[in-house]
Each structure stands twice: as C-alpha cells, then as structure tokens.
Design a protein around this motif. Structure first.
Motif, mmCIF file in Angstrom:
data_model
loop_
_atom_site.group_PDB
_atom_site.id
_atom_site.type_symbol
_atom_site.label_atom_id
_atom_site.label_comp_id
_atom_site.label_asym_id
_atom_site.label_seq_id
_atom_site.Cartn_x
_atom_site.Cartn_y
_atom_site.Cartn_z
ATOM 1 N N ASP A 1 0.722 5.252 -4.673
ATOM 2 C CA ASP A 1 0.074 6.175 -3.750
ATOM 3 C C ASP A 1 -0.625 7.319 -4.487
ATOM 4 O OD1 ASP A 1 -0.325 6.886 -0.873
ATOM 5 O OD2 ASP A 1 0.538 8.751 -1.597
ATOM 6 N N GLU B 1 -4.268 4.436 -6.718
ATOM 7 C CA GLU B 1 -5.326 4.890 -5.805
ATOM 8 C C GLU B 1 -5.565 6.386 -5.946
ATOM 9 O OE1 GLU B 1 -3.875 3.699 -1.759
ATOM 10 O OE2 GLU B 1 -2.901 5.645 -1.730
ATOM 11 N N ASP C 1 0.833 -1.194 0.000
ATOM 12 C CA ASP C 1 0.000 0.000 0.000
ATOM 13 C C ASP C 1 0.875 1.254 0.000
ATOM 14 O OD1 ASP C 1 -2.400 1.324 0.084
ATOM 15 O OD2 ASP C 1 -3.000 0.559 2.035
ATOM 16 N N ASP C 2 0.321 2.347 -0.529
ATOM 17 C CA ASP C 2 1.007 3.649 -0.522
ATOM 18 C C ASP C 2 2.409 3.531 -1.108
ATOM 19 O OD1 ASP C 2 -1.254 4.384 0.871
ATOM 20 O OD2 ASP C 2 -0.273 4.489 2.819
HETATM 21 CA CA CA Z 1 -2.989 5.618 0.321
#
Ligand code: CA
Ligand code: C2E
Ligand code: CA
Ligand code: CA
Length: 276
Positions: A201, A235, A178-179
């Motif tokens: 991200d 995202e 994630d990110d």
């Molecule tokens: Ca994020």
C-alpha cells in the motif's frame, strides 16, 4: 469559544445532511449512468523496477457526471457497493478492460491489464463466469489479465473464494492482493489462497525513505512475497528516492506519479512506444 463550538456543530450537521442528500442523489443516478455511457476508464502504467519499462496497466474508473463533472471512484464505488450496482458497473469495467487489452495485443503490444474487483463482486456467485465471459468476448488470453482484490475482501477465506481464485488461475489470470498491509493482514489467507502478486500500500511507500519502520515493512513484505513465490508491486511511488530504495529492497514492479498518473488508452499507446 463555546459559541464557536456551537457554530461548528451546526455547520457540521448541515454538511452531513448535504452529504447524505448527495449520496442518495448519486445512488439514484448511478442506475442510468451506465446506460448513458457516463463511465470511462483511465489506465495507470505498472513499471518493471529493474528494466524501467512498462510491464502492465491498471484500469481505474471515472464517472463523467453531466452536472457535477468528473467524479473520482472514492466518491461512488462504496455507494455502488452498498446498492449492489457495483455488480453491473464492475462487469462493464472488466469487459472494457479486456477489449482494450485485445486492442493493444492486436497492435503488437502485450500489455497485462489489472482490474479492481470489489468485495461485493467477489462474494457474488457468478464472478468467475463474469470474468471468463469478458475474456472470451474480447478474445483476450487469460495471462494478460490480473484481478486486484483488497485484503478485507478475502478475510472470510471461504471455499467460494478459494474456488474462484483457483478457477481464475486455471485460465492464466493472476490474482493480486491490493493495499497489502492496511487492513486485517493475516498470514492465514496467504498460505490458503493461490495469490500471485502483493501490492504494498501507498501508505508504507510514502515515508519509506525517511521512516526506518516503514522501510523495514517494505523490506519484509518484499521478502515475504518472494519467499511465497509471489511478485511484489509498490503503489504510490512519487519520487526517485523511493524508487531507488524499492530497487535496493528487490521490489519487482512499481506504480505512481513518478512514472505516470492514470491516463487515457491512446496516451498509454504513446507511452508504450516512447518509454518501452
Ligand atoms: Ca491503494
Ligand atoms: P487503488 O486500487 O489502490 O488505486 C490506486 C489509486 O491511487 C488510484 O486512485 C490512483 O490514481 C492513485 N495513485 C496512483 N499513483 C499515485 C501516486 O503516486 N500518488 C498518489 N497520491 N496517488 C496515486 P483512483 O483512480 O482515484 O482510485 C481510487 C480507488 O478506487 C482505487 O484504489 C480502487 O480501490 C477504487 N477503484 C478505482 N477503479 C475501480 C474499479 O473499476 N472497480 C473497483 N471496484 N474499484 C475501483
Ligand atoms: Ca488497485
Ligand atoms: Ca484501494
């Protein structure tokens, strides 16, 4: 002026004290909040860039506080981590997500569910057992579960993390970073850990249409992921121009307000029938 500066500091101290009190209060209340069923999950669709259809959902927790209303995770996840309460809360999120995934499966919709797992949970000895138990209790096949873990959580690169990821993979569970790109990006863990998905991200997606450097970062992460046999998700996609660019760059999946904000499980069911 100087007087104003002083006022500002005074005001700031006051805010800081208020903030500390509020944090302490929330930490105390977190304990009973789980028993009193004050948490609930929203789900944000993940969309296949090429096909334009929902490819999965991410579970995102909310706290419906009796006095303060709905509290977003940014205001309580770190408190729950500091107090170790994230272990119990995270297990609850995992169990609920697996049950929901099974409900969709029984309704004829194969929806992959992504669940955020915090660094504190990952460091815990029992994290694999907890996830396996959640799958077993819900009778959800492992291939319908993904865990999202931030880069900072895996920087230690310990044997425990390698073992956990390998065991999860043996169940068919996918691991997403994630990110990606924000924290301590290291190529070292990418080659050592069994990782299936990179999530670019939002901060790189925000200006990727106008900022050439951001676009090149998006391009490079997509290529890096693909070259390592991983799938790449973007995202925070908010407009058509960003989506068009991601399509050009070969990104596999996207998430963002452009398609849908996080919504309730029934709303996901509706989206699955209408937009799929
Ligand atoms: Ca994020
Ligand atoms: P995240 O995992 O990076 O999740 C994405 C966040 O961005 C979500 O915020 C989502 O609502 C928001 N978002 C999605 N698309 C857009 C967009 O197009 N524009 C904008 N401005 N925002 C978008 P949310 O739900 O407030 O969650 C914030 C963070 O809290 C998550 O970031 C995650 O790190 C953490 N979190 C949420 N649920 C859980 C959980 O169950 N367990 C753990 N450990 N962390 C969680
Ligand atoms: Ca996430
Ligand atoms: Ca995050």
């Amino acid at each position: 002026s100087k007087a104003q500066g002083k006022n500002t500091y005074h005001w700031f101290d006051h805010e800081l004290i208020q903030e500390t009190i509020r944090k302490y209060q929330l930490e105390q209340e977190l304990m009973s909040a789980l028993e009193q069923e004050q948490f609930y999950l929203l789900y944000q669709p993940k969309v296949d860039v090429k096909k334009g259809v929902i490819s999965g959902v991410e579970a995102l927790v909310r706290w419906k506080h009796p006095d303060l209303g709905v509290i977003p995770p940014i205001d309580f996840i770190s408190i729950a981590e500091e107090s170790q309460q994230i272990i119990a809360l995270g297990a609850w999120v995992m169990q609920q997500s697996c049950y929901q995934g099974k409900r969709w499966l029984d309704a004829g919709q194969e929806v992959a569910i992504s669940v955020n797992v915090s660094a504190v949970q990952l460091a815990h000895d029992d994290v694999y057992e907890m996830i396996k138990r959640a799958l077993t209790e819900a009778a959800l096949p492992g291939y319908l579960l993904q865990v999202e873990i931030t880069e900072s959580a895996i920087m230690e690169n310990s044997n425990h993390i390698i073992d956990t990821f390998s065991q999860l993979r043996a169940l068919g569970v996918k691991v997403a970073i994630d990110d990606f790109g924000v924290a301590y990006s290291s190529l070292n863990y990418l080659r050592r850990l069994p990782i299936d998905i990179l999530k670019i991200d939002k901060s790189f997606v925000d200006d990727c249409v106008t900022n050439q450097k951001d676009r090149m970062i998006v391009r490079t992460v997509v290529q890096l992921g693909h070259n390592l046999g991983m799938s790449v998700t973007a995202e925070g996609v908010e407009d058509e121009a960003q989506l068009a660019l991601l399509k050009t760059e070969g990104c596999d999946e996207y998430q963002g307000y452009l398609f849908s904000k996080p919504v309730s499980a029934p709303e996901i069911s509706e989206l699955l029938f209408s937009k799929r």
